[in-house]
Design a protein around this motif. Structure first.
Motif, PDB file in Angstrom:
ATOM      1  N   UNK A   1       0.749  -1.148   0.092  1.00 49.22           N
ATOM      2  CA  UNK A   1      -0.021  -0.237   0.061  1.00 49.22           C
ATOM      3  C   UNK A   1       0.820   1.221   0.072  1.00 49.22           C
ATOM      4  N   UNK A   2       1.881   1.293   0.832  1.00 48.95           N
ATOM      5  CA  UNK A   2       2.880   2.473   0.878  1.00 48.95           C
ATOM      6  C   UNK A   2       3.588   2.605  -0.506  1.00 48.95           C
ATOM      7  N   UNK A   3       3.964   1.267  -1.006  1.00 48.33           N
ATOM      8  CA  UNK A   3       4.886   1.417  -2.426  1.00 48.33           C
ATOM      9  C   UNK A   3       3.835   1.928  -3.388  1.00 48.33           C
ATOM     10  N   UNK A   4       2.590   1.510  -3.284  1.00 45.74           N
ATOM     11  CA  UNK A   4       1.541   2.066  -4.447  1.00 45.74           C
ATOM     12  C   UNK A   4       1.223   3.443  -4.279  1.00 45.74           C
ATOM     13  N   UNK A   5       1.139   3.927  -3.009  1.00 51.81           N
ATOM     14  CA  UNK A   5       0.872   5.385  -2.962  1.00 51.81           C
ATOM     15  C   UNK A   5       1.967   6.445  -3.072  1.00 51.81           C
ATOM     16  N   UNK A   6       3.123   5.863  -2.848  1.00 52.18           N
ATOM     17  CA  UNK A   6       4.322   6.859  -2.851  1.00 52.18           C
ATOM     18  C   UNK A   6       5.362   6.578  -4.041  1.00 52.18           C
ATOM     19  N   UNK A   7       5.302   5.364  -4.214  1.00 51.03           N
ATOM     20  CA  UNK A   7       6.441   4.987  -5.511  1.00 51.03           C
ATOM     21  C   UNK A   7       5.704   4.503  -6.790  1.00 51.03           C
ATOM     22  N   UNK A   8       4.386   4.311  -6.818  1.00 50.39           N
ATOM     23  CA  UNK A   8       3.848   3.771  -8.134  1.00 50.39           C
ATOM     24  C   UNK A   8       3.953   2.498  -8.517  1.00 50.39           C
ATOM     25  N   UNK A   9       4.539   1.703  -7.329  1.00 53.00           N
ATOM     26  CA  UNK A   9       4.849   0.348  -7.603  1.00 53.00           C
ATOM     27  C   UNK A   9       4.131  -0.559  -7.033  1.00 53.00           C
ATOM     28  N   UNK A  10       3.917  -1.875  -7.063  1.00 46.23           N
ATOM     29  CA  UNK A  10       3.147  -3.054  -6.627  1.00 46.23           C
ATOM     30  C   UNK A  10       3.927  -4.154  -6.625  1.00 46.23           C
ATOM     31  N   UNK A  11       4.996  -4.552  -5.838  1.00 49.04           N
ATOM     32  CA  UNK A  11       6.050  -5.607  -5.894  1.00 49.04           C
ATOM     33  C   UNK A  11       4.821  -6.858  -5.584  1.00 49.04           C
ATOM     34  N   UNK A  12       4.809  -8.074  -6.152  1.00 49.40           N
ATOM     35  CA  UNK A  12       4.054  -9.051  -5.630  1.00 49.40           C
ATOM     36  C   UNK A  12       4.536 -10.040  -4.555  1.00 49.40           C
ATOM     37  N   UNK A  13       3.618 -10.660  -3.907  1.00 51.50           N
ATOM     38  CA  UNK A  13       3.949 -11.488  -2.955  1.00 51.50           C
ATOM     39  C   UNK A  13       4.779 -12.704  -3.403  1.00 51.50           C
ATOM     40  N   UNK A  14       5.964 -12.994  -3.368  1.00 53.59           N
ATOM     41  CA  UNK A  14       6.431 -14.328  -3.909  1.00 53.59           C
ATOM     42  C   UNK A  14       6.197 -15.329  -3.040  1.00 53.59           C
ATOM     43  N   UNK A  15       5.910 -15.310  -1.915  1.00 51.83           N
ATOM     44  CA  UNK A  15       5.623 -16.446  -0.824  1.00 51.83           C
ATOM     45  C   UNK A  15       5.761 -15.927   0.465  1.00 51.83           C
ATOM     46  N   UNK A  16       5.379 -16.934   1.426  1.00 49.39           N
ATOM     47  CA  UNK A  16       5.543 -16.812   2.746  1.00 49.39           C
ATOM     48  C   UNK A  16       6.182 -17.830   3.543  1.00 49.39           C
ATOM     49  N   UNK A  17       6.924 -17.669   4.597  1.00 47.73           N
ATOM     50  CA  UNK A  17       7.377 -18.833   5.532  1.00 47.73           C
ATOM     51  C   UNK A  17       6.718 -18.740   6.823  1.00 47.73           C
TER      52      UNK A  17
END
Length: 271
Positions: free
Chosen positions: A202-218
């Motif tokens: 959400x911060x990346x979208x609002x301030x950087x215009x980026x939407x890094x995907x979730x590669x996975x979780x542990x």
């Protein structure tokens, strides 16, 4: 998009399991019969060799001092078994100088020499996994190689999220087309991982215009601590552990021929 050849594992903040994930990812790829080099890029406080119980003849310190070439500092690692025999999976390790801050004082030219050497070595391997140092200093950013896939490891701690955001911001400025993906570590469950990912993106979208995907979780797993304490990769020591299965899924997903994530939303919204 083909499987990434150079995979950088970053965090921004220390203590989120970045080095453990780098080692386990290298092991998972090796299990899949991929040739792998694990490079300890923590130039200030290298500890990949410590977690693996290695005592390499040469390390990156030897290379910088001129006592060895980069390829001569590579140590072959075979997964041990309880009986002392090999466990089957093998990968190569290029260790840093454990317990020393000497390498943190490298010049930009010296770091560029290391990255050029890694590019040359990449022709020998299917993958190079780079364990980047925590932090945002110039040394860390200089070691980031264009064209790599960068896995940013986070937990739900506010400092982890803010430092990860800062790292993503700097990397996106340095390399606007960077392939950045998020890995949530020590998640309670899938929903918790998605909430943590959303808080960062959400911060990346609002301030950087980026939407890094979730590669996975542990998921949280006490067996991770046990494996680290015994200086043995978890996929061998506890192959059925929840954390082991999660990293295997992550490694498998990295090899899928999927389109490159469209991370740029709007360049006009960057700040």
């Amino acid at each position: 998009m083909s499987a990434p050849r150079i995979i950088q594992v970053a965090s921004g903040k220390g203590g989120v399991g970045k080095t453990w994930l780098s080692i386990t990812l290298a092991e998972a790829l090796a299990e899949m019969n991929r040739s792998v080099l694990l490079f300890d890029g923590d130039l200030g406080l290298a500890n990949v060799d410590v977690q693996l119980g290695l005592s390499p003849k040469h390390d990156l310190g030897s290379v910088i001092a001129g006592r060895a070439r980069l390829d001569e500092a590579i140590t072959k690692y075979e997964i041990p078994s309880v009986s002392g025999a090999g466990g089957g999976a093998r990968f190569d390790v290029l260790a840093g100088k454990s317990g020393s801050g000497v390498l943190s004082a490298l010049t930009k030219a010296e770091i560029s020499g290391i990255t050029r050497g890694l590019k040359v070595l990449s022709d020998r391997y299917a993958h190079i996994v780079v364990d980047l140092a925590a932090g945002l200093d110039q040394g860390v950013m200089s070691l980031c190689m264009p064209g790599s896939t960068t896995l940013v490891v986070v937990t739900d701690e506010p400092t982890s999220l803010t430092d990860a955001y800062a790292f993503i911001k700097l990397l996106s400025i340095q390399e606007p087309a960077a392939d950045i993906r998020i890995v949530v570590n020590m998640a309670n469950d899938r929903e918790h991982a998605w909430r943590t990912h959303a808080a960062l993106t959400n911060a990346c979208k609002n301030f950087l215009g980026l939407n890094p995907p979730l590669a996975g979780f542990v998921p949280r797993d006490d067996l991770v601590r046990d494996a680290i304490r015994h200086q043995t990769p978890i996929l061998f020591r506890h192959p059925q552990a929840k954390a082991s299965e999660a990293v295997r899924r992550l490694a498998n997903d990295l090899l899928l021929p999927v389109p490159r994530p469209a991370t740029i939303i709007s360049t006009s919204s960057r700040k």
